[in-house]
Scaffold this active site. Structure first.
Site, mmCIF file in Angstrom:
data_model
loop_
_atom_site.group_PDB
_atom_site.id
_atom_site.type_symbol
_atom_site.label_atom_id
_atom_site.label_comp_id
_atom_site.label_asym_id
_atom_site.label_seq_id
_atom_site.Cartn_x
_atom_site.Cartn_y
_atom_site.Cartn_z
ATOM 1 N N GLY A 1 44.180 34.268 52.104
ATOM 2 C CA GLY A 1 43.312 34.655 53.222
ATOM 3 C C GLY A 1 41.832 34.470 52.928
ATOM 4 N N THR B 1 30.552 20.304 51.447
ATOM 5 C CA THR B 1 31.569 19.559 52.193
ATOM 6 C C THR B 1 32.945 20.239 52.229
ATOM 7 O OG1 THR B 1 31.853 18.352 50.119
ATOM 8 C CG2 THR B 1 30.617 17.249 51.845
ATOM 9 N N LYS C 1 21.333 25.544 60.145
ATOM 10 C CA LYS C 1 21.092 24.594 59.051
ATOM 11 C C LYS C 1 20.905 23.191 59.626
ATOM 12 C CE LYS C 1 23.369 22.636 54.967
ATOM 13 N NZ LYS C 1 24.536 22.665 54.083
ATOM 14 N N VAL D 1 52.333 37.139 45.891
ATOM 15 C CA VAL D 1 53.491 36.284 45.615
ATOM 16 C C VAL D 1 53.522 35.958 44.116
ATOM 17 C CG1 VAL D 1 54.406 33.959 46.013
ATOM 18 C CG2 VAL D 1 53.649 35.358 47.942
ATOM 19 N N ILE E 1 44.132 40.006 44.604
ATOM 20 C CA ILE E 1 43.410 38.806 44.168
ATOM 21 C C ILE E 1 42.312 38.541 45.194
ATOM 22 C CG2 ILE E 1 43.610 36.345 43.633
ATOM 23 C CD1 ILE E 1 46.660 36.853 43.206
ATOM 24 N N VAL F 1 32.160 32.622 47.586
ATOM 25 C CA VAL F 1 30.975 31.769 47.717
ATOM 26 C C VAL F 1 31.325 30.704 48.760
ATOM 27 C CG1 VAL F 1 29.842 32.032 45.472
ATOM 28 C CG2 VAL F 1 31.778 30.471 45.690
ATOM 29 N N PRO G 1 19.287 14.810 56.352
ATOM 30 C CA PRO G 1 19.458 15.529 57.628
ATOM 31 C C PRO G 1 20.888 15.492 58.151
ATOM 32 C CG PRO G 1 18.773 13.300 58.072
ATOM 33 C CD PRO G 1 18.912 13.399 56.570
HETATM 34 C C1 LIG Z 1 30.251 27.667 43.214
HETATM 35 C C2 LIG Z 1 30.837 27.284 44.538
HETATM 36 C C3 LIG Z 1 30.012 27.070 45.642
HETATM 37 C C4 LIG Z 1 30.553 26.664 46.863
HETATM 38 N N1 LIG Z 1 29.720 26.385 47.923
HETATM 39 C C5 LIG Z 1 30.245 25.899 49.065
HETATM 40 C C6 LIG Z 1 29.437 25.576 50.180
HETATM 41 O O1 LIG Z 1 28.225 25.724 50.154
HETATM 42 N N2 LIG Z 1 30.038 25.104 51.293
HETATM 43 C C7 LIG Z 1 31.377 24.938 51.384
HETATM 44 O O2 LIG Z 1 31.872 24.467 52.420
HETATM 45 N N3 LIG Z 1 32.161 25.294 50.380
HETATM 46 C C8 LIG Z 1 31.647 25.752 49.223
HETATM 47 N N4 LIG Z 1 32.465 26.101 48.203
HETATM 48 C C9 LIG Z 1 33.900 26.050 48.408
HETATM 49 C C10 LIG Z 1 34.312 27.286 49.194
HETATM 50 O O3 LIG Z 1 33.968 28.446 48.460
HETATM 51 C C11 LIG Z 1 35.793 27.288 49.464
HETATM 52 O O4 LIG Z 1 36.183 26.041 49.979
HETATM 53 C C12 LIG Z 1 36.131 28.339 50.502
HETATM 54 O O5 LIG Z 1 35.622 29.582 50.133
HETATM 55 C C13 LIG Z 1 37.622 28.430 50.695
HETATM 56 O O6 LIG Z 1 38.236 28.986 49.569
HETATM 57 P P1 LIG Z 1 39.796 29.183 49.626
HETATM 58 O O7 LIG Z 1 40.131 29.901 50.877
HETATM 59 O O8 LIG Z 1 40.441 27.889 49.375
HETATM 60 O O9 LIG Z 1 40.119 30.106 48.352
HETATM 61 P P2 LIG Z 1 39.790 31.641 48.037
HETATM 62 O O10 LIG Z 1 38.560 32.116 48.723
HETATM 63 O O11 LIG Z 1 39.829 31.747 46.557
HETATM 64 O O12 LIG Z 1 41.009 32.439 48.659
HETATM 65 C C14 LIG Z 1 42.251 32.510 48.005
HETATM 66 C C15 LIG Z 1 43.157 33.458 48.766
HETATM 67 O O13 LIG Z 1 44.464 33.324 48.233
HETATM 68 C C16 LIG Z 1 45.032 34.613 47.985
HETATM 69 N N5 LIG Z 1 45.991 34.462 46.903
HETATM 70 C C17 LIG Z 1 45.845 33.806 45.728
HETATM 71 N N6 LIG Z 1 46.978 33.885 45.007
HETATM 72 C C18 LIG Z 1 47.859 34.606 45.756
HETATM 73 C C19 LIG Z 1 49.190 35.041 45.541
HETATM 74 N N7 LIG Z 1 49.848 34.746 44.424
HETATM 75 N N8 LIG Z 1 49.789 35.779 46.503
HETATM 76 C C20 LIG Z 1 49.130 36.085 47.646
HETATM 77 N N9 LIG Z 1 47.881 35.691 47.901
HETATM 78 C C21 LIG Z 1 47.243 34.963 46.960
HETATM 79 C C22 LIG Z 1 43.828 35.489 47.626
HETATM 80 O O14 LIG Z 1 44.113 36.860 47.833
HETATM 81 C C23 LIG Z 1 42.780 34.936 48.617
HETATM 82 O O15 LIG Z 1 42.963 35.568 49.868
HETATM 83 C C24 LIG Z 1 31.942 26.530 46.994
HETATM 84 C C25 LIG Z 1 32.779 26.801 45.899
HETATM 85 C C26 LIG Z 1 32.242 27.152 44.672
HETATM 86 C C27 LIG Z 1 33.151 27.389 43.507
#
Ligand SMILES: Cc1cc2nc3c(=O)[nH]c(=O)nc-3n(C[C@H](O)[C@H](O)[C@H](O)COP(=O)(O)OP(=O)(O)OC[C@H]3O[C@@H](n4cnc5c(N)ncnc54)[C@H](O)[C@@H]3O)c2cc1C
Length: 504
Positions: A13, A345, A79, A186, A43, A48, A99
């Site tokens: 999520g 991106t 932005k 999970v 978790i 970010v 831009p």
């Molecule tokens: C340093 C940094 C800067 C960034 N800056 C940008 C930016 O400026 N612009 C941009 O577009 N993107 C950026 N990103 C990428 C962006 O943060 C992610 O693409 C975005 O937050 C989506 O993350 P996610 O949902 O894939 O993962 P996460 O936010 O890590 O979510 C993972 C989810 O999975 C769940 N989960 C994990 N394991 C289990 C399990 N076993 N059972 C049940 N649930 C589980 C967790 O509870 C959580 O809800 C950045 C990333 C980093 C590292």
């Protein structure tokens, strides 16, 4: 994938999971498919990812949201692009603006292409990009990119936002579209005899079963990489950064509506304006600097050496999975890969992955018929982004640390980027070259021209010749007057944010 698919479980999520949930519910809400998002209470999300590109605006509008619905609740600002600072030491090119193109730029971009092209060929013309874009004028004057009703052109822009708040907002919105929500961690995925995911086991001995699974578990990639064993192809040999240290600072009342990326000794720092704070993050390579020194460098950069605000530290890996959709599982977000956030991106990749998956599933009547084509398309997009980000490093001219020397021109590049750079320095038309290689799968020619021109990959002032009248056909003073004239139509950023807040 099953033709009679009845249930989808989205595991995770974070922003990726909730974008996927909203898009799937929007497109398949009337298909009698049960959509459930499962998230671990233990978790946390990565927390970010606060900068976006214009497609996020399209996504939010597509799912039926107005700016007044979500912006104030997510501390969002507008932005118009990104300023890159201190990446180049070439005189006059220490800073440039990349831009988000908007319609008024159609009048000035031909002049940019013309000047940039002839400058490459050794004519004494000004090819620095920033001055050709309305976004730069708005960023300098701290104006919001929201056009008044009588403005005859369409605007195009992205947002900055608090990622945790945006996730919560999208969760509420998805619930209104019938997406179910469940908390569970999970621990395992049990496969059937064909190697497809049959059901999930949780830490409370419960099982969760669906016809199709979306893996949005972040870097863990619990389903696609861990359970199905899809290989991850790292690109750390081209992009060295694997860490970030993140630090909030006080907000400004009328911030410039752009991200600022400043190169430091071992990487670069983002500065992102939110209404409640600035987000600052130093992205660096742990192979060249240790975490404490990186934090100290960031504190010095921000003038906060003595501040007792705690910094957050993160590790990440760069690269992508070999297949984004394998068996009955689609990975979205960090679980499918990550290219460092220099051009923000990642969320766009999430949207594109989900949208193209839905398209492929519909076209194949819910079979795997278009799976390979889909996987190739998404991988191409990742690789095109990777090449653009790698290019930022290879054309830098800093020599102050081993990091910059290693990341500079002698570093590894893909063959496609090598060909593009060769085309650029030999004065060829790079729009054709980008098309030939499908390298414009993400960044269009104008972005590549900004990157290469903005960092001054041109003959030096001493090497150029005057050129004839035809070469000097564009009057830069006139372009500047035109862009300033356009900018007169826009409100100060803070005022537009107030309008949005009051409309909420
Ligand atoms: C340093 C940094 C800067 C960034 N800056 C940008 C930016 O400026 N612009 C941009 O577009 N993107 C950026 N990103 C990428 C962006 O943060 C992610 O693409 C975005 O937050 C989506 O993350 P996610 O949902 O894939 O993962 P996460 O936010 O890590 O979510 C993972 C989810 O999975 C769940 N989960 C994990 N394991 C289990 C399990 N076993 N059972 C049940 N649930 C589980 C967790 O509870 C959580 O809800 C950045 C990333 C980093 C590292």
């Amino acid at each position: 994938m099953k033709e009679d698919m009845k249930s989808i479980v989205i595991l995770g999520g974070g922003t990726a999971g909730w974008i996927a949930a909203n898009l799937i519910a929007l497109h398949w809400g009337d298909r009698d498919i049960d959509i459930t998002l499962v998230e671990s209470p233990d978790i946390s999300i990565i927390g970010v990812g606060e900068g976006s590109t214009p497609p996020l605006k399209i996504f939010l509008e597509l799912i039926g949201l107005k700016e007044s619905d979500w912006m104030a609740r997510c501390d969002a600002t507008y932005k118009v692009g990104i300023t890159f600072r201190d990446w180049s030491t070439r005189p006059g090119f220490e800073e440039y603006f990349h831009p988000f193109l908007c319609q008024p730029d159609e009048f000035s971009v031909p002049a940019f292409f013309h000047n940039s092209f002839l400058r490459r060929k050794g004519v004494d013309l000004d090819g620095h990009p920033s001055q050709f874009f309305l976004g730069w004028e708005l960023a300098k004057e701290r104006l919001a990119p929201v056009a008044p009703p009588n403005f005859p052109f369409e605007m195009n822009y992205g947002y900055h936002f608090n990622s945790a708040l945006l996730g919560e907002f999208l969760q509420d919105w998805a619930a209104k579209r019938g997406v179910k929500y469940k908390q569970a961690t999970v621990t395992d995925a049990v496969l059937d005899e064909r190697g497809y995911i049959d059901y999930l086991k949780t830490d409370s001995e419960e099982t969760i079963k669906a016809d199709f699974y979306v893996d949005s578990t972040g870097f863990r990639s619990q389903l696609l990489q861990q359970a199905l064993g899809v290989p991850f192809d790292s690109c750390e040999d081209m992009l060295f950064n694997d860490s970030a240290v993140v630090f909030p600072t006080e907000p400004e009342e009328n911030p410039t509506p752009q991200t600022i990326s400043t190169a430091l000794k071992y990487g670069w720092v983002w500065k992102i304006p939110l209404t409640s704070r600035f987000g600052n993050g130093y992205v660096y390579s742990s192979k060249y600097v240790d975490d404490d020194d990186a934090e100290m460098e960031l504190r010095q950069h921000l003038g906060l050496v003595d501040s007792d605000i705690e910094a957050r530290k993160l590790r990440f890996k760069v690269g992508r999975v070999r297949e984004h959709w394998a068996k009955n599982c689609l990975a979205v977000g960090l679980s499918q890969g990550f290219i460092e956030p220099l051009e923000a991106t990642a969320l766009d990749m999430v949207q594109e992955t989900v949208a193209r998956f839905i398209e492929a599933a519909n076209k194949g009547n819910f079979t795997d018929q278009y799976r390979d084509e889909f996987n190739q398309r998404i991988s191409r997009r990742f690789d095109a982004v990777r090449d653009y980000i790698v290019c930022h490093y290879r054309i830098n001219t800093r020599t102050d640390t081993e990091y910059w020397l290693d990341a500079g021109p002698k570093g590894k590049v893909s063959s496609s980027l090598r060909e593009l750079l060769t085309a650029w320095v030999s004065g060829k038309n790079i729009t054709d070259e980008l098309e030939r290689q499908n390298l414009d799968a993400y960044f269009p020619s104008v972005s590549w021209n900004c990157l290469l021109g903005g960092k001054g990959i041109y003959p030096t002032d001493e090497q150029v010749r005057p050129g004839n009248e035809l070469a000097h056909k564009y009057d830069l003073e006139k372009i500047s007057r035109y862009l300033k004239g356009c900018a007169l139509n826009f409100k100060p950023h803070k005022e537009q944010l107030r309008v949005v807040r009051n409309a909420a």
